[in-house]
Design a protein around this motif. Structure first.
Motif, PDB file in Angstrom:
ATOM      1  N   TYR A  31       6.717  -4.789   6.960  1.00 30.03           N
ATOM      2  CA  TYR A  31       8.110  -5.163   7.173  1.00 30.03           C
ATOM      3  C   TYR A  31       8.655  -5.771   5.883  1.00 30.03           C
ATOM      4  O   TYR A  31       8.071  -6.691   5.331  1.00 30.03           O
ATOM      5  CB  TYR A  31       8.226  -6.183   8.315  1.00 30.03           C
ATOM      6  N   SER A  32       9.779  -5.231   5.408  1.00 26.99           N
ATOM      7  CA  SER A  32      10.347  -5.728   4.159  1.00 26.99           C
ATOM      8  C   SER A  32      11.833  -5.988   4.323  1.00 26.99           C
ATOM      9  O   SER A  32      12.535  -5.267   5.040  1.00 26.99           O
ATOM     10  CB  SER A  32      10.114  -4.718   3.023  1.00 26.99           C
ATOM     11  N   THR A  33      12.319  -7.033   3.655  1.00 21.59           N
ATOM     12  CA  THR A  33      13.723  -7.384   3.714  1.00 21.59           C
ATOM     13  C   THR A  33      14.074  -8.219   2.495  1.00 21.59           C
ATOM     14  O   THR A  33      13.219  -8.491   1.640  1.00 21.59           O
ATOM     15  CB  THR A  33      14.044  -8.161   5.006  1.00 21.59           C
ATOM     16  N   LYS A  34      15.338  -8.637   2.399  1.00 20.79           N
ATOM     17  CA  LYS A  34      15.813  -9.521   1.342  1.00 20.79           C
ATOM     18  C   LYS A  34      16.522 -10.700   1.979  1.00 20.79           C
ATOM     19  O   LYS A  34      17.113 -10.570   3.051  1.00 20.79           O
ATOM     20  CB  LYS A  34      16.782  -8.791   0.399  1.00 20.79           C
ATOM     21  N   ALA A  35      16.487 -11.855   1.328  1.00 20.23           N
ATOM     22  CA  ALA A  35      17.171 -13.035   1.859  1.00 20.23           C
ATOM     23  C   ALA A  35      17.479 -14.011   0.746  1.00 20.23           C
ATOM     24  O   ALA A  35      16.698 -14.161  -0.204  1.00 20.23           O
ATOM     25  CB  ALA A  35      16.325 -13.724   2.925  1.00 20.23           C
TER      26      ALA A  35
ATOM     27  N   ASN B 268       0.845  -1.175   0.000  1.00 22.50           N
ATOM     28  CA  ASN B 268       0.000   0.000   0.000  1.00 22.50           C
ATOM     29  C   ASN B 268       0.891   1.239   0.000  1.00 22.50           C
ATOM     30  O   ASN B 268       1.696   1.419   0.908  1.00 22.50           O
ATOM     31  CB  ASN B 268      -0.896  -0.006   1.239  1.00 22.50           C
ATOM     32  N   PRO B 269       0.792   2.110  -1.011  1.00 27.15           N
ATOM     33  CA  PRO B 269       1.681   3.276  -1.088  1.00 27.15           C
ATOM     34  C   PRO B 269       1.592   4.176   0.134  1.00 27.15           C
ATOM     35  O   PRO B 269       2.521   4.920   0.424  1.00 27.15           O
ATOM     36  CB  PRO B 269       1.199   3.996  -2.354  1.00 27.15           C
ATOM     37  N   SER B 270       0.479   4.125   0.864  1.00 31.78           N
ATOM     38  CA  SER B 270       0.321   4.994   2.022  1.00 31.78           C
ATOM     39  C   SER B 270       1.058   4.483   3.248  1.00 31.78           C
ATOM     40  O   SER B 270       1.200   5.210   4.231  1.00 31.78           O
ATOM     41  CB  SER B 270      -1.170   5.145   2.360  1.00 31.78           C
ATOM     42  N   LEU B 271       1.529   3.237   3.208  1.00 34.60           N
ATOM     43  CA  LEU B 271       2.245   2.671   4.342  1.00 34.60           C
ATOM     44  C   LEU B 271       3.745   2.848   4.170  1.00 34.60           C
ATOM     45  O   LEU B 271       4.296   2.553   3.117  1.00 34.60           O
ATOM     46  CB  LEU B 271       1.916   1.180   4.489  1.00 34.60           C
ATOM     47  N   VAL B 272       4.388   3.335   5.218  1.00 33.59           N
ATOM     48  CA  VAL B 272       5.843   3.507   5.202  1.00 33.59           C
ATOM     49  C   VAL B 272       6.475   2.260   5.808  1.00 33.59           C
ATOM     50  O   VAL B 272       6.098   1.848   6.904  1.00 33.59           O
ATOM     51  CB  VAL B 272       6.255   4.753   6.007  1.00 33.59           C
ATOM     52  N   PRO B 273       7.424   1.623   5.118  1.00 30.47           N
ATOM     53  CA  PRO B 273       8.045   0.408   5.665  1.00 30.47           C
ATOM     54  C   PRO B 273       8.679   0.652   7.019  1.00 30.47           C
ATOM     55  O   PRO B 273       9.196   1.736   7.308  1.00 30.47           O
ATOM     56  CB  PRO B 273       9.110   0.054   4.613  1.00 30.47           C
ATOM     57  N   SER B 274       8.619  -0.356   7.873  1.00 33.01           N
ATOM     58  CA  SER B 274       9.231  -0.271   9.186  1.00 33.01           C
ATOM     59  C   SER B 274      10.750  -0.234   9.065  1.00 33.01           C
ATOM     60  O   SER B 274      11.318  -0.567   8.027  1.00 33.01           O
ATOM     61  CB  SER B 274       8.799  -1.461  10.042  1.00 33.01           C
ATOM     62  N   ILE B 275      11.404   0.166  10.143  1.00 36.49           N
ATOM     63  CA  ILE B 275      12.844   0.372  10.134  1.00 36.49           C
ATOM     64  C   ILE B 275      13.548  -0.779  10.840  1.00 36.49           C
ATOM     65  O   ILE B 275      13.123  -1.237  11.898  1.00 36.49           O
ATOM     66  CB  ILE B 275      13.201   1.691  10.841  1.00 36.49           C
TER      67      ILE B 275
ATOM     68  N   HIS C  15      15.778 -12.813  -2.576  1.00 38.17           N
ATOM     69  CA  HIS C  15      14.330 -12.660  -2.722  1.00 38.17           C
ATOM     70  C   HIS C  15      13.835 -11.490  -1.878  1.00 38.17           C
ATOM     71  O   HIS C  15      14.298 -11.276  -0.757  1.00 38.17           O
ATOM     72  CB  HIS C  15      13.608 -13.934  -2.287  1.00 38.17           C
ATOM     73  N   ASP C  16      12.872 -10.752  -2.436  1.00 39.29           N
ATOM     74  CA  ASP C  16      12.215  -9.689  -1.683  1.00 39.29           C
ATOM     75  C   ASP C  16      11.120 -10.310  -0.822  1.00 39.29           C
ATOM     76  O   ASP C  16      10.243 -11.012  -1.328  1.00 39.29           O
ATOM     77  CB  ASP C  16      11.594  -8.664  -2.634  1.00 39.29           C
TER      78      ASP C  16
END
Length: 303
Positions: A181-185, A32-39, A194-195
């Motif tokens: 929450y987003s990351t790569k692994a 959702n573009p309105s959500l800012v990814p967590s840190i 992978h995203d």
């Protein structure tokens, strides 16, 4: 929070392939573009180094960041005295570049070489480029990190330095922020990065009950409705020709929100036997060439 393994019998394992069309979704359904990814607050990687003498050393590397400081710490095995700590946002240039040597378990000599003076970061604590960290164990190159590691090893180490074998065993990531929450692994050495995106949708988005979605490479692999009642579970997915077990435990998001973390775990395994989920396979213990990988995500929802 209960131990993750104790939840196995409560949920049937499902196996899905994220490349299947039935799981594919358009990009904006996942993000959702309105959500800012967590840190990311901290990232801990566990590496297993095997020397030419077959001596094994576990190296735990932690990158951390908060509102006042940013740092790097390295621990060797279970020996708390064998550790290296560095404040990477210190104004003292000498702390961002240098070397240190010490003894480990009274029978191994450890040397750490680092240069973070030109390291570049995004939002997380791990630099993306412009740095190196070299670790030697008993004069063998035991671990290299950073895009400048190869060049640095030629300058810092003697010609003919033996290179030990090392593997990334597990990665732990701590997040705080909203519920995106987003990351790569990478789940194997020969695989691709992978995203991974984890999202919890709630009443603020017009839903009657919270819904948990996990997306890999912009495709939904699980979608859990009525999350407050299905706060623990597991599913198995296919990635890079591997079975990857995914478990979630978001109990504390609902019942201990002041201090509780949700836990997400990805772990590779072999075989189709779902009864082996989260259990060590005896065959893998006998074969050191086969290395399983696990990714832990600890996610804190801020009010």
């Amino acid at each position: 929070m209960r131990d993750l393994g104790s939840c196995i019998s409560e949920y049937a394992a499902q196996v899905s392939d994220p490349s299947c069309h039935s799981y594919a979704i358009v990009n904006n359904s996942c993000i959702n573009p309105s959500l800012v990814p967590s840190i990311q607050n901290a990232v801990t990687c566990l590496y297993r180094t095997i020397l030419s003498t077959q001596k094994q050393v576990d190296i735990r590397v932690t990158w951390s960041k908060n509102s006042v400081s940013q740092g790097l710490s390295i621990n060797f095995g279970n020996d708390s005295s064998s550790s290296f700590k560095l404040n990477t946002n210190s104004g003292l240039f000498r702390k961002k570049k240098g070397s240190k040597s010490f003894e480990h378990n009274n029978d191994s000599k450890i040397e750490v070489f680092w240069d973070l003076s030109a390291a570049k970061y995004q939002t997380g604590p791990v630099p993306i480029d412009g740095y190196y960290v070299l670790i030697t164990v008993d004069s063998e190159l035991g671990l290299t990190l950073g895009d400048m590691a190869e060049e640095a090893s030629l300058k810092k180490l003697k010609n003919g330095t033996q290179i030990a074998k090392f593997n990334l065993i597990s990665r732990q990531e701590h997040f705080s922020g909203n519920t995106l929450y987003s990351t790569k692994a990478k789940f194997c050495d020969s695989g691709t990065a992978h995203d991974i995106l984890i999202r919890c949708s709630g009443e603020d988005e017009g839903l009657k009950h919270p819904v948990l979605s996990v997306c890999i490479d912009k495709k939904t692999v699980i979608r859990v409705k009525r999350l407050q009642w299905n706060f623990r579970g597991n599913q198995t997915i296919f990635l890079d020709g591997l079975l990857v077990d995914l478990m979630w435990d978001v109990h504390d998001w609902f019942f201990n929100p002041s201090s509780g973390y949700a836990v997400f775990m990805f772990r590779t395994r072999t075989g189709m036997d779902s009864s082996r989920l989260w259990l060590e396979e005896k065959n893998l213990q006998k074969d050191q060439e086969k290395v399983e990988f696990s990714l832990f995500i600890y996610a804190c929802r801020c009010p």
